[in-house]
Design an enzyme around this catalytic site. Structure first.
Site, PDB file in Angstrom:
ATOM      1  N   CYS A   2       1.489   9.826   6.509  1.00 22.23           N
ATOM      2  CA  CYS A   2       2.633  10.700   6.732  1.00 22.23           C
ATOM      3  C   CYS A   2       2.913  10.780   8.224  1.00 22.23           C
ATOM      4  CB  CYS A   2       2.341  12.098   6.194  1.00 22.23           C
ATOM      5  SG  CYS A   2       1.845  12.085   4.463  1.00 22.23           S
ATOM      6  N   ARG A  27       6.167   5.756   8.820  1.00 24.07           N
ATOM      7  CA  ARG A  27       4.824   6.112   8.345  1.00 24.07           C
ATOM      8  C   ARG A  27       4.813   6.538   6.877  1.00 24.07           C
ATOM      9  NH1 ARG A  27       1.488   7.004  12.963  1.00 24.07           N
ATOM     10  NH2 ARG A  27      -0.064   7.853  11.568  1.00 24.07           N
ATOM     11  N   TRP A  76       4.237  10.232   2.650  1.00 22.33           N
ATOM     12  CA  TRP A  76       3.858   9.145   1.735  1.00 22.33           C
ATOM     13  C   TRP A  76       2.919   9.797   0.724  1.00 22.33           C
ATOM     14  CZ3 TRP A  76      -0.490   6.641  -0.105  1.00 22.33           C
ATOM     15  CH2 TRP A  76      -0.269   5.404  -0.739  1.00 22.33           C
ATOM     16  N   ASN A 102      -1.316  15.574   6.986  1.00 23.14           N
ATOM     17  CA  ASN A 102      -1.445  14.136   6.735  1.00 23.14           C
ATOM     18  C   ASN A 102      -2.898  13.898   6.353  1.00 23.14           C
ATOM     19  OD1 ASN A 102      -1.369  11.340   6.749  1.00 23.14           O
ATOM     20  ND2 ASN A 102      -1.539  11.182   8.974  1.00 23.14           N
ATOM     21  N   GLY A 103      -3.144  13.256   5.224  1.00 20.93           N
ATOM     22  CA  GLY A 103      -4.519  12.984   4.811  1.00 20.93           C
ATOM     23  C   GLY A 103      -4.768  13.455   3.394  1.00 20.93           C
ATOM     24  N   GLU A 485      -0.209 -15.226   4.529  1.00 25.89           N
ATOM     25  CA  GLU A 485       0.675 -14.293   5.235  1.00 25.89           C
ATOM     26  C   GLU A 485       2.128 -14.460   4.760  1.00 25.89           C
ATOM     27  OE1 GLU A 485       0.634 -11.726   6.873  1.00 25.89           O
ATOM     28  OE2 GLU A 485       2.378 -11.644   8.190  1.00 25.89           O
ATOM     29  N   LYS A 489       4.298 -11.416   3.130  1.00 25.35           N
ATOM     30  CA  LYS A 489       5.604 -10.976   3.652  1.00 25.35           C
ATOM     31  C   LYS A 489       6.639 -10.923   2.529  1.00 25.35           C
ATOM     32  CE  LYS A 489       4.773  -9.481   6.618  1.00 25.35           C
ATOM     33  NZ  LYS A 489       3.529  -9.500   7.298  1.00 25.35           N
ATOM     34  N   GLU A 492       5.942  -8.091  -0.031  1.00 25.62           N
ATOM     35  CA  GLU A 492       6.139  -6.774   0.563  1.00 25.62           C
ATOM     36  C   GLU A 492       7.596  -6.332   0.604  1.00 25.62           C
ATOM     37  OE1 GLU A 492       3.759  -5.010   4.396  1.00 25.62           O
ATOM     38  OE2 GLU A 492       4.356  -7.078   4.443  1.00 25.62           O
ATOM     39  N   HIS A 508      -8.010 -27.210  -8.488  1.00 25.15           N
ATOM     40  CA  HIS A 508      -9.054 -26.392  -9.113  1.00 25.15           C
ATOM     41  C   HIS A 508      -8.448 -25.258  -9.927  1.00 25.15           C
ATOM     42  CE1 HIS A 508     -12.090 -28.602  -6.890  1.00 25.15           C
ATOM     43  NE2 HIS A 508     -11.268 -28.531  -5.859  1.00 25.15           N
ATOM     44  N   LYS A 611       3.824   2.270   6.906  1.00 29.75           N
ATOM     45  CA  LYS A 611       3.425   1.380   7.994  1.00 29.75           C
ATOM     46  C   LYS A 611       1.931   1.443   8.267  1.00 29.75           C
ATOM     47  CE  LYS A 611       4.129  -1.329  11.568  1.00 29.75           C
ATOM     48  NZ  LYS A 611       4.219  -2.761  11.215  1.00 29.75           N
TER      49      LYS A 611
HETATM   50  O1  M6R Z   1      -2.087  -1.134  11.437  1.00 30.38           O
HETATM   51  P1  M6R Z   1      -2.911  -2.220  10.836  1.00 30.38           P
HETATM   52  O2  M6R Z   1      -2.747  -3.541  11.544  1.00 30.38           O
HETATM   53  O3  M6R Z   1      -4.365  -1.868  10.715  1.00 30.38           O
HETATM   54  O4  M6R Z   1      -2.352  -2.432   9.370  1.00 30.38           O
HETATM   55  C1  M6R Z   1      -2.993  -3.298   8.487  1.00 30.38           C
HETATM   56  C2  M6R Z   1      -2.144  -3.551   7.266  1.00 30.38           C
HETATM   57  O5  M6R Z   1      -1.902  -2.356   6.586  1.00 30.38           O
HETATM   58  C3  M6R Z   1      -0.805  -4.192   7.632  1.00 30.38           C
HETATM   59  O6  M6R Z   1      -0.977  -5.389   8.325  1.00 30.38           O
HETATM   60  C4  M6R Z   1       0.012  -4.463   6.351  1.00 30.38           C
HETATM   61  O7  M6R Z   1      -0.599  -5.443   5.581  1.00 30.38           O
HETATM   62  C5  M6R Z   1       1.430  -4.857   6.756  1.00 30.38           C
HETATM   63  N1  M6R Z   1       2.362  -4.010   6.084  1.00 30.38           N
HETATM   64  C6  M6R Z   1       1.750  -6.276   6.436  1.00 30.38           C
HETATM   65  O8  M6R Z   1       3.040  -6.617   6.798  1.00 30.38           O
END
Ligand code: M6R
Length: 616
Positions: A2, A27, A76, A102-103, A485, A489, A492, A508, A611
């Site tokens: 949050c 966030r 969140w 937050n938490g 990666e 992307k 996501e 495999h 984020k």
């Molecule tokens: O802030 P961080 O680099 O520790 O975050 C790690 C992951 O949560 C972050 O890379 C996440 O996978 C991204 N949304 C990917 O685009």
């Protein structure tokens, strides 16, 4: 997850809160709310499910009463779905107290039962309302917000940043942090609180990092930080390196588009002052000591998501240059695998935000076992670097889009710099080899600018593929984590099923997924490389083509061998194998961006995500 903001001062409190929430919305964005202690001595608050815009529209129609103290929250959801009732702030003490969180409060059931037994009624499903009501109850007993807050905070288990205000104590915000981020912004005749500096950077760049298990009490002209027992605590003032403009979209259609375009600069800034004269120098590593680095016999890198893929790319380079084995572990698995650690292990954490709870916990776990820790982080004075023995900051600038892009390439570069530093300290590379690699690194920003020019062809490709239901990605060696990666992307931000595979793994199992028309991105190694990797990958392309796959090859410019077998070739500039991932990831980032845009989705704030993941 949050976003939290607090303000005491003579500015327009609601404007400050809403501006802060706008910058913190990355966030978490499933509901938002604000509360102001009004000039009339009451609490006025509003909260709404949905993105911040819903709350903003509501407040525009009917603003809150004026006041010089306020708190705001963007959520969140953890406890309870994203509804108006579950949104923060939560009120207590008959509307005289407001609290945001937050938490996760783990002992909330016990606290809730106490309240229910005492005849309280609760309106939401959240742990936060339980804390607010408990605070209200204790406040009525002790009549002092600081003391009541200290007592309640001392009872909480779990993770929390909490901010509270009470109408009987206007001009005061009490705040606490326990395994969850909180920073103070210092103004003139005004002070701020935020989950990160983005909350207040528009007003001040003077900030104070608060340590774990500390309580802060701010008024317009004072800041007092203590531990949970009320003893004075050490704080670390710092100057925020970037300004509000760097966290703005600056005319781009989305933060992600801007951040992809920012990559040449992000790399240049991460390299600046660290390479030159054919060598590497990282002054920040002095604290770790060359002797200690010579003594290590194993490196474990912990990270999550994109940061873990950056680590997986860097593993190849660090091992090649330093000849020290490197294991990459997902932070959330690390603590539970009873990892083999010794005083000769170095643990490196990689985190853009520096607040990812799983990674923070992995770092703490290692430190408790006497392991030296190094953080690679993009956020000044975040918790993880402060909990580590050393830090290499990636100077990528603020990354706002949930999908990480510029932080990814900057993380690879920072880890490469570390690998070269290690190789220099341990004399595992010759002076000429070191000079050659630093030259290659210095050329990356320019090559990245060149690769960004493929945007037009990616746009067409993505629009053509907008209805695709599944996309696969294949790579070998450093191309393998890039394939992972690329798939992440796409999942996501486009919500399309996507998977990355090691090309050698195809036969495999995964080749069974190939059916006519299945799009497959293939990361093709350089044909100039003297290994057989290029021909192996070209054979893999032929194998999937034979089964009807539609192949989109990311290949080095002039790679004629791949042309007859690919449906599309996206050219990237010539680069040595370890440099290539920094370039070949860019078309995949652009593809995800374009596909998400073609589907009309919110590129920067994809569903269900936030984020920084500050809960386990
Ligand atoms: O802030 P961080 O680099 O520790 O975050 C790690 C992951 O949560 C972050 O890379 C996440 O996978 C991204 N949304 C990917 O685009």
């Amino acid at each position: 997850m949050c976003g939290i903001v607090g303000y005491v001062g003579s500015n327009n409190t609601l404007d400050v809160l809403m501006g802060g929430l706008k910058r913190l919305e990355y966030r978490g964005y499933d509901s938002a709310g604000v509360a102001v202690v009004t000039d009339g001595g009451a609490i006025d608050s509003r909260k709404r499910a949905g993105k911040l815009a819903v709350l903003a529209e509501n407040l525009e129609a009917e603003p809150l009463a004026a006041g010089n103290t306020g708190i705001g929250h963007t959520r969140w959801a953890t406890h309870g779905g994203p509804t108006d009732a579950n949104a923060h702030p939560h009120l207590a003490d008959e509307g005289r107290l407001a609290l945001i969180h937050n938490g996760i409060v783990e002992n909330f059931v016990e606290l809730r039962n106490e309240l229910l037994t005492a005849g309280y009624t609760l309106e939401s499903e959240t742990d936060t309302e339980v804390v607010a009501a408990t605070l209200g109850r204790v406040y009525r007993e002790v009549g002092d917000l600081r003391e009541a807050f200290r007592r309640v905070v001392g009872r909480l288990e779990g993770t929390f940043t909490l901010l509270a205000v009470h109408s009987e104590e206007p001009g005061v915000i009490v705040a606490a942090r326990h395994n969850s981020p909180l920073v103070i912004g210092l103004g003139n005749g005004e002070n701020f609180l935020g989950s990160d500096v983005a909350a207040f950077v528009e007003y001040t760049r003077r900030a104070v990092a608060i340590n774990e298990n500390n309580i802060a009490v701010i008024t317009s002209d004072s800041v007092v930080v203590t531990d949970f027992n009320g003893e004075p605590a050490n704080v670390q003032p710092f100057e925020v390196e970037w300004d509000a403009a760097s966290a703005d979209k600056g005319g781009w259609s989305s933060f992600m588009a801007k951040e992809i375009a920012d990559q040449p600069e992000a790399i240049a800034n991460t390299l600046r002052g660290r390479i030159g004269d054919g060598t590497v120098s990282i002054p920040e590593l002095e604290g770790l000591g060359d002797e200690a680095l010579r003594a290590i016999d194993r490196i474990v890198i912990v990270a999550c998501g994109t940061a873990a893929y950056a680590a997986s790319v860097a593993k190849y380079a660090i091992e090649q240059w330093s000849r020290i084995p490197v294991a990459v572990e997902l932070s959330h698995e690390f603590r539970y695998m009873n990892p083999v650690l010794s005083e000769r292990t170095l643990l490196i954490s990689v985190s853009q935000s520096g607040e990812t709870m799983d990674t923070l916990m992995a770092v703490k776990y290692a430190r408790e076992r006497g392991v030296k820790t190094l953080s690679v982080c993009n956020t000044q004075s975040a918790t993880i670097p402060r909990e580590s023995d050393g830090v290499i900051y990636t100077h990528a600038g603020p990354e706002v889009a949930v999908a990480s892009t510029k932080a990814f390439v900057a993380q690879i570069v920072a880890l490469y710099l570390f690998g070269l530093h290690l190789a220099r300290v341990r004399s595992s590379l010759s002076t000429a080899e070191l000079a050659n690699i630093t030259t290659q690194l210095s050329e990356v920003p320019e090559k990245l600018s060149e690769v960004l020019e493929v945007g037009g062809s990616i746009h067409n490709l993505a629009h053509w593929m907008a209805d695709t239901r599944s996309v696969l990605f294949l790579g070998r060696h450093v191309g393998y984590p890039i394939a992972l990666e690329g798939a992440l992307k796409l999942k996501e931000i486009s919500y399309i099923h996507a998977e990355g595979f090691a090309a050698g793994e195809l036969k495999h199992g995964p080749i069974a997924l190939i059916e006519p028309g299945q799009p497959v991105f293939v990361l093709v190694p350089s044909p100039r490389d003297d290994s057989t990797m290029h021909s192996k990958v070209v054979s893999n392309i032929q194998e999937i083509r034979a089964r009807g796959a539609r192949v989109i090859a990311i290949a080095e410019k002039g790679d004629a061998a791949v042309l007859p077998f690919a449906d599309e070739v996206i050219p990237v500039p010539l680069a040595e194998p370890l440099i290539q991932p920094l370039l070949s990831v860019v078309p995949l980032q652009l593809f995800a961006l374009e596909l998400s845009t073609a589907k009309g989705l919110d590129v920067d704030q994809p569903r269900n995500l936030a984020k920084s993941v500050t809960v386990e």
